[in-house]
Design a protein around this motif. Structure first.
Motif, short mmCIF file in Angstrom:
data_model
loop_
_atom_site.label_atom_id
_atom_site.label_comp_id
_atom_site.label_asym_id
_atom_site.label_seq_id
_atom_site.Cartn_x
_atom_site.Cartn_y
_atom_site.Cartn_z
N SER A 1 0.89 -1.16 -0.02
CA SER A 1 0.04 0.02 -0.09
C SER A 1 1.00 1.30 -0.22
N LEU A 2 1.68 1.07 -1.00
CA LEU A 2 2.77 2.35 -1.20
C LEU A 2 2.01 3.72 -1.40
N LYS A 3 2.66 4.67 -1.01
CA LYS A 3 2.34 5.97 -1.72
C LYS A 3 3.31 6.73 -2.65
N ILE A 4 2.70 7.38 -3.51
CA ILE A 4 3.88 7.90 -4.73
C ILE A 4 3.40 9.32 -5.14
N THR A 5 4.45 10.12 -5.29
CA THR A 5 4.09 11.45 -5.76
C THR A 5 5.14 11.89 -6.47
N ARG A 6 5.09 12.81 -7.34
CA ARG A 6 5.89 13.53 -8.47
C ARG A 6 5.85 15.09 -8.51
N PRO A 7 6.25 15.62 -7.26
CA PRO A 7 6.05 17.02 -7.08
C PRO A 7 7.25 17.87 -7.80
N THR A 8 6.94 19.23 -7.94
CA THR A 8 8.02 20.08 -8.64
C THR A 8 8.14 21.29 -7.62
N LEU A 9 9.34 21.94 -7.67
CA LEU A 9 9.61 23.31 -7.01
C LEU A 9 8.71 24.22 -7.22
N PHE A 10 8.57 24.26 -8.62
CA PHE A 10 7.72 25.50 -9.27
C PHE A 10 6.03 25.34 -8.86
N THR A 11 5.52 24.33 -8.62
CA THR A 11 4.36 24.40 -8.11
C THR A 11 4.40 24.96 -6.47
N HIS A 12 5.27 24.60 -5.88
CA HIS A 12 5.34 25.21 -4.58
C HIS A 12 5.54 26.63 -4.31
#
Length: 327
Positions: A260-271
């Motif tokens: 039941s792993l979680k995964i995300t693909r964030p970017t600095l520019f969204t933040h």
């Protein structure tokens, strides 16, 4: 006579040879803009992705996402900066590889006298990336364990120190024993040479078979599947880069099978799209540096006209710490 500034521009996607330097017009800032004269510019893998076309751009386009220098002029409505003030940024649009530029002011941050221009240019994108990884992506607390790939790179060395300052156990990976030693000197509890050891097996040994709470992976294709194998049940996979190429397509069902792993693909520019969040992230980073918890390692310097060589060295993974371009 119109001012100009030496600027690195690409007219086509490709290898380092497409990086061309020429003079570009330099006007006055409009509403919400500033003109900044650079003292140092940062080098990052996102610059490579944009140059090669992995992250497509309308061409021709200037490159570079971070720099530091002096504000020369401010446009109407800009209140947090003034002429003569020291400032630094990691921000879109690309165009930081230059002597000076006019750009949106919202993500340009006031820089205190306690941080050098070189350090600021070397840390804005990397340091604010570490800030969101540790404080905005998934809850992390003292005692948690993190696997961090490329631990001896610019982002990695900041992450090693950041983790140590907050009581988080960081297991790093790097490509040589020397790089592993550097990561451990900077706060990594362990560092695995992925060229001589299977990092997933070694993580299992280090954690007594439990796995880690979070993986922070900027390598991409070469490490993605092994990274998933390092997570404990309900763990979080943060994929935030593609240094070895894009992550291959995956069956999302594998996350359930592996616990039941979680995964995300964030970017600095969204933040940093919210200017108030951007400024808060920069203040936290500056506080870490000025308080001595994080030291910025600048291990390579290149004149701006040697930017192609800087890209070659970065892509060959021959760098440690951060690299600065000197306008």
């Amino acid at each position: 006579m119109q001012q100009t500034a030496r600027t690195v521009v690409i007219h086509e996607h490709g290898g380092p040879e497409v990086l061309k330097i020429g003079d570009r017009p330099l006007g006055d800032p409009g509403p919400g803009e500033v003109r900044i004269r650079h003292r140092a510019c940062g080098l990052n893998f996102i610059d490579v992705y944009q140059r090669t076309g992995l992250y497509p751009m309308d061409l021709p386009h200037a490159l570079g996402m971070e720099a530091a220098g002096l504000i020369e002029a401010v446009g109407e409505g800009v209140t947090h900066l003034k002429p003569g003030q020291r400032a630094a940024y990691a921000a879109a649009p690309a165009g930081a590889y230059c002597e000076a530029r006019v750009m949106p002011a919202a993500q340009v941050c006031p820089l205190s006298e306690g941080i050098s221009f070189d350090a600021a240019a070397a840390m804005m994108l990397k340091g604010m990336t570490v800030e969101y990884l540790f404080h905005r992506t998934t809850p992390l607390k003292r005692g948690d364990t993190v696997l961090f790939h490329a631990a001896a790179g610019g982002v990695g060395l900041i992450a090693c120190q950041w983790a140590k300052s907050e009581g988080i156990t960081l297991i790093g990976t790097a490509g040589t024993d020397e790089k592993c030693s550097l990561a451990q000197f900077n706060g990594a509890a362990h560092c695995i040479n992925y060229r001589t050891e299977n990092f997933a097996e070694r993580v299992a040994e280090i954690t007594g078979g439990k796995g880690v709470d979070v993986v922070m992976d900027s390598i991409g294709a070469d490490t993605f599947n092994g990274s998933l194998d390092c997570l404990k049940p309900l763990g979080m996979m943060i994929s935030f880069g593609n240094a070895s190429g894009p992550v291959p397509l995956m069956d999302i069902g594998i996350l359930g099978k592996k616990g039941s792993l979680k995964i995300t693909r964030p970017t600095l520019f969204t933040h940093i799209a919210d200017p108030s969040v951007c400024q808060a992230m920069a203040r936290r980073l500056f506080g870490k540096v000025e308080g001595g918890e994080v030291k910025i390692h600048i291990d390579q310097r290149f004149p701006l006209d040697q930017v192609a060589e800087a890209h070659r060295v970065l892509e060959a993974r021959q760098t440690t710490g951060s690299t600065v371009l000197e306008p």
